[in-house]
Write a protein that holds these residues in place. Sequence first.
Motif, PDB file in Angstrom:
ATOM      1  N   LYS A   6       0.849  -1.668  -0.190  1.00  0.00           N
ATOM      2  CA  LYS A   6       0.362   0.008  -0.091  1.00  0.00           C
ATOM      3  C   LYS A   6       0.665   1.243   0.049  1.00  0.00           C
ATOM      4  CE  LYS A   6      -2.910  -1.775   3.774  1.00  0.00           C
ATOM      5  NZ  LYS A   6      -3.538  -1.220   4.331  1.00  0.00           N
ATOM      6  N   ALA A   7       1.510   0.580   0.283  1.00  0.00           N
ATOM      7  CA  ALA A   7       2.712   2.664   1.057  1.00  0.00           C
ATOM      8  C   ALA A   7       3.248   2.915  -0.515  1.00  0.00           C
ATOM      9  CB  ALA A   7       3.760   1.916   1.271  1.00  0.00           C
ATOM     10  N   ASN A   8       3.284   1.448  -1.851  1.00  0.00           N
ATOM     11  CA  ASN A   8       3.628   1.934  -2.773  1.00  0.00           C
ATOM     12  C   ASN A   8       2.375   1.996  -3.807  1.00  0.00           C
ATOM     13  OD1 ASN A   8       6.566   1.099  -3.176  1.00  0.00           O
ATOM     14  ND2 ASN A   8       6.133  -0.345  -1.862  1.00  0.00           N
ATOM     15  N   LYS A   9       1.564   2.509  -2.868  1.00  0.00           N
ATOM     16  CA  LYS A   9       0.492   3.461  -3.497  1.00  0.00           C
ATOM     17  C   LYS A   9      -0.406   2.386  -4.902  1.00  0.00           C
ATOM     18  CE  LYS A   9       1.453   7.823  -3.040  1.00  0.00           C
ATOM     19  NZ  LYS A   9       1.462   8.353  -1.983  1.00  0.00           N
ATOM     20  N   ILE A  10       0.112   0.939  -4.453  1.00  0.00           N
ATOM     21  CA  ILE A  10      -0.488  -0.300  -5.345  1.00  0.00           C
ATOM     22  C   ILE A  10      -2.459  -0.086  -4.084  1.00  0.00           C
ATOM     23  CG2 ILE A  10      -0.748  -2.415  -5.729  1.00  0.00           C
ATOM     24  CD1 ILE A  10       2.138  -1.896  -5.690  1.00  0.00           C
ATOM     25  N   LEU A  11      -3.410  -0.296  -5.293  1.00  0.00           N
ATOM     26  CA  LEU A  11      -4.244  -0.489  -4.826  1.00  0.00           C
ATOM     27  C   LEU A  11      -5.181  -2.141  -4.347  1.00  0.00           C
ATOM     28  CD1 LEU A  11      -7.236   0.754  -7.272  1.00  0.00           C
ATOM     29  CD2 LEU A  11      -6.259   1.988  -4.375  1.00  0.00           C
ATOM     30  N   VAL A  12      -5.603  -2.571  -2.938  1.00  0.00           N
ATOM     31  CA  VAL A  12      -5.555  -3.918  -2.515  1.00  0.00           C
ATOM     32  C   VAL A  12      -6.289  -4.066  -2.161  1.00  0.00           C
ATOM     33  CG1 VAL A  12      -4.449  -5.546  -0.859  1.00  0.00           C
ATOM     34  CG2 VAL A  12      -2.919  -3.615  -1.592  1.00  0.00           C
ATOM     35  N   TYR A  13      -7.134  -5.370  -3.234  1.00  0.00           N
ATOM     36  CA  TYR A  13      -8.789  -5.704  -2.618  1.00  0.00           C
ATOM     37  C   TYR A  13      -8.133  -7.021  -1.989  1.00  0.00           C
ATOM     38  CZ  TYR A  13     -10.378  -2.672  -5.990  1.00  0.00           C
ATOM     39  OH  TYR A  13     -11.641  -1.208  -6.229  1.00  0.00           O
ATOM     40  N   THR A  14      -8.921  -7.472  -0.819  1.00  0.00           N
ATOM     41  CA  THR A  14      -8.760  -9.109  -0.693  1.00  0.00           C
ATOM     42  C   THR A  14     -10.170  -9.868  -0.386  1.00  0.00           C
ATOM     43  OG1 THR A  14      -9.146  -7.803   1.512  1.00  0.00           O
ATOM     44  CG2 THR A  14      -7.194  -8.023   1.078  1.00  0.00           C
ATOM     45  N   ILE A  15      -9.971 -10.684  -0.878  1.00  0.00           N
ATOM     46  CA  ILE A  15     -11.487 -11.736  -1.082  1.00  0.00           C
ATOM     47  C   ILE A  15     -10.939 -12.774  -0.124  1.00  0.00           C
ATOM     48  CG2 ILE A  15     -13.011 -13.203  -2.063  1.00  0.00           C
ATOM     49  CD1 ILE A  15     -11.950 -11.347  -4.345  1.00  0.00           C
ATOM     50  N   THR A  16     -12.279 -13.435   1.329  1.00  0.00           N
ATOM     51  CA  THR A  16     -11.950 -14.396   1.663  1.00  0.00           C
ATOM     52  C   THR A  16     -13.476 -15.293   1.146  1.00  0.00           C
ATOM     53  OG1 THR A  16     -13.436 -13.560   3.497  1.00  0.00           O
ATOM     54  CG2 THR A  16     -11.023 -13.958   3.688  1.00  0.00           C
ATOM     55  N   PHE A  17     -12.741 -16.674   1.325  1.00  0.00           N
ATOM     56  CA  PHE A  17     -14.207 -17.810   0.885  1.00  0.00           C
ATOM     57  C   PHE A  17     -14.537 -18.437   1.316  1.00  0.00           C
ATOM     58  CE2 PHE A  17     -15.539 -21.505  -1.623  1.00  0.00           C
ATOM     59  CZ  PHE A  17     -16.637 -20.364  -3.009  1.00  0.00           C
ATOM     60  N   GLN A  18     -15.992 -18.597   2.532  1.00  0.00           N
ATOM     61  CA  GLN A  18     -16.412 -18.971   3.025  1.00  0.00           C
ATOM     62  C   GLN A  18     -15.697 -19.621   4.226  1.00  0.00           C
ATOM     63  OE1 GLN A  18     -16.820 -22.926   1.165  1.00  0.00           O
ATOM     64  NE2 GLN A  18     -19.132 -22.125   0.049  1.00  0.00           N
ATOM     65  N   LEU A  19     -15.600 -18.262   4.837  1.00  0.00           N
ATOM     66  CA  LEU A  19     -14.366 -17.989   6.321  1.00  0.00           C
ATOM     67  C   LEU A  19     -15.634 -17.850   7.012  1.00  0.00           C
ATOM     68  CD1 LEU A  19     -11.065 -18.018   6.920  1.00  0.00           C
ATOM     69  CD2 LEU A  19     -11.274 -15.685   6.210  1.00  0.00           C
ATOM     70  N   ASP A  20     -14.982 -19.066   8.105  1.00  0.00           N
ATOM     71  CA  ASP A  20     -15.794 -17.907   9.581  1.00  0.00           C
ATOM     72  C   ASP A  20     -15.125 -17.967  10.309  1.00  0.00           C
ATOM     73  OD1 ASP A  20     -18.208 -19.734   8.852  1.00  0.00           O
ATOM     74  OD2 ASP A  20     -17.598 -21.609   9.078  1.00  0.00           O
ATOM     75  N   SER A  21     -13.766 -17.688  10.173  1.00  0.00           N
ATOM     76  CA  SER A  21     -12.988 -16.734  11.947  1.00  0.00           C
ATOM     77  C   SER A  21     -12.937 -15.321  11.868  1.00  0.00           C
ATOM     78  CB  SER A  21     -11.760 -17.547  11.608  1.00  0.00           C
ATOM     79  OG  SER A  21     -10.478 -16.711  11.591  1.00  0.00           O
ATOM     80  N   GLU A  22     -12.892 -14.741  12.706  1.00  0.00           N
ATOM     81  CA  GLU A  22     -13.335 -13.816  12.617  1.00  0.00           C
ATOM     82  C   GLU A  22     -12.060 -13.022  12.499  1.00  0.00           C
ATOM     83  OE1 GLU A  22     -16.217 -11.455  12.099  1.00  0.00           O
ATOM     84  OE2 GLU A  22     -16.917 -13.093  11.609  1.00  0.00           O
ATOM     85  N   THR A  23     -11.364 -13.326  13.397  1.00  0.00           N
ATOM     86  CA  THR A  23     -10.047 -13.200  13.249  1.00  0.00           C
ATOM     87  C   THR A  23      -8.946 -12.452  12.286  1.00  0.00           C
ATOM     88  OG1 THR A  23      -9.500 -13.665  15.644  1.00  0.00           O
ATOM     89  CG2 THR A  23      -7.704 -13.559  14.374  1.00  0.00           C
ATOM     90  N   ALA A  24      -9.138 -13.678  10.853  1.00  0.00           N
ATOM     91  CA  ALA A  24      -9.043 -13.750   9.696  1.00  0.00           C
ATOM     92  C   ALA A  24     -10.032 -12.550   8.895  1.00  0.00           C
ATOM     93  CB  ALA A  24      -9.622 -15.028   9.375  1.00  0.00           C
ATOM     94  N   LYS A  25     -10.992 -12.863   9.346  1.00  0.00           N
ATOM     95  CA  LYS A  25     -11.226 -11.579   8.227  1.00  0.00           C
ATOM     96  C   LYS A  25     -10.797 -10.611   8.453  1.00  0.00           C
ATOM     97  CE  LYS A  25     -16.302 -14.572   7.921  1.00  0.00           C
ATOM     98  NZ  LYS A  25     -17.371 -14.420   8.445  1.00  0.00           N
ATOM     99  N   ASP A  26     -10.714  -9.946   9.784  1.00  0.00           N
ATOM    100  CA  ASP A  26     -10.009  -8.607  10.202  1.00  0.00           C
ATOM    101  C   ASP A  26      -8.178  -8.424   9.168  1.00  0.00           C
ATOM    102  OD1 ASP A  26     -12.580  -8.089  12.053  1.00  0.00           O
ATOM    103  OD2 ASP A  26     -11.484  -9.113  13.986  1.00  0.00           O
ATOM    104  N   MET A  27      -8.247  -9.704  10.344  1.00  0.00           N
ATOM    105  CA  MET A  27      -6.653  -9.294   9.030  1.00  0.00           C
ATOM    106  C   MET A  27      -7.238  -9.351   7.041  1.00  0.00           C
ATOM    107  SD  MET A  27      -3.954 -12.409   9.093  1.00  0.00           S
ATOM    108  CE  MET A  27      -4.544 -13.221   7.706  1.00  0.00           C
ATOM    109  N   TYR A  28      -7.425  -9.669   7.045  1.00  0.00           N
ATOM    110  CA  TYR A  28      -7.993  -9.027   5.041  1.00  0.00           C
ATOM    111  C   TYR A  28      -8.296  -8.050   5.051  1.00  0.00           C
ATOM    112  CZ  TYR A  28      -6.219 -14.043   3.146  1.00  0.00           C
ATOM    113  OH  TYR A  28      -5.547 -15.431   3.438  1.00  0.00           O
ATOM    114  N   ARG A  29      -9.287  -7.717   6.424  1.00  0.00           N
ATOM    115  CA  ARG A  29      -9.985  -6.422   5.911  1.00  0.00           C
ATOM    116  C   ARG A  29      -9.179  -5.339   6.085  1.00  0.00           C
ATOM    117  NH1 ARG A  29     -13.288  -7.546   9.603  1.00  0.00           N
ATOM    118  NH2 ARG A  29     -15.221  -7.701   7.895  1.00  0.00           N
ATOM    119  N   ARG A  30      -7.636  -4.877   7.088  1.00  0.00           N
ATOM    120  CA  ARG A  30      -7.103  -4.112   7.607  1.00  0.00           C
ATOM    121  C   ARG A  30      -5.992  -4.636   6.392  1.00  0.00           C
ATOM    122  NH1 ARG A  30      -7.248  -6.829  12.257  1.00  0.00           N
ATOM    123  NH2 ARG A  30      -4.873  -8.295  12.481  1.00  0.00           N
TER     124      ARG A  30
END
Length: 65
Positions: A6-30
């Motif tokens: 992100k520091a190199n001004k690259i857009l980052v989209y993240t997608i999780t598939f059928q993931l139940d772990s809120e911890t993992a979802k938060d990591m991808y969201r961040r």
Amino acid sequence: LCASIKANKILVYTITFQLDSETAKDMYRRCATKPEMYFNSPSTTDLKGIFQRIASELNDLRFSQ
């Protein structure tokens, strides 16, 4: 790694598939450039819509120097 990308001004989209772990979802969201650039897909049908939405957003990008 996400911060460096992100520091190199690259857009980052993240997608999780059928993931139940809120911890993992938060990591991808961040990791995403913005929280709204993170998607959790509970199904294949939803995943297709997510990719279409991302493609539409990328189609609207304009490059400048």
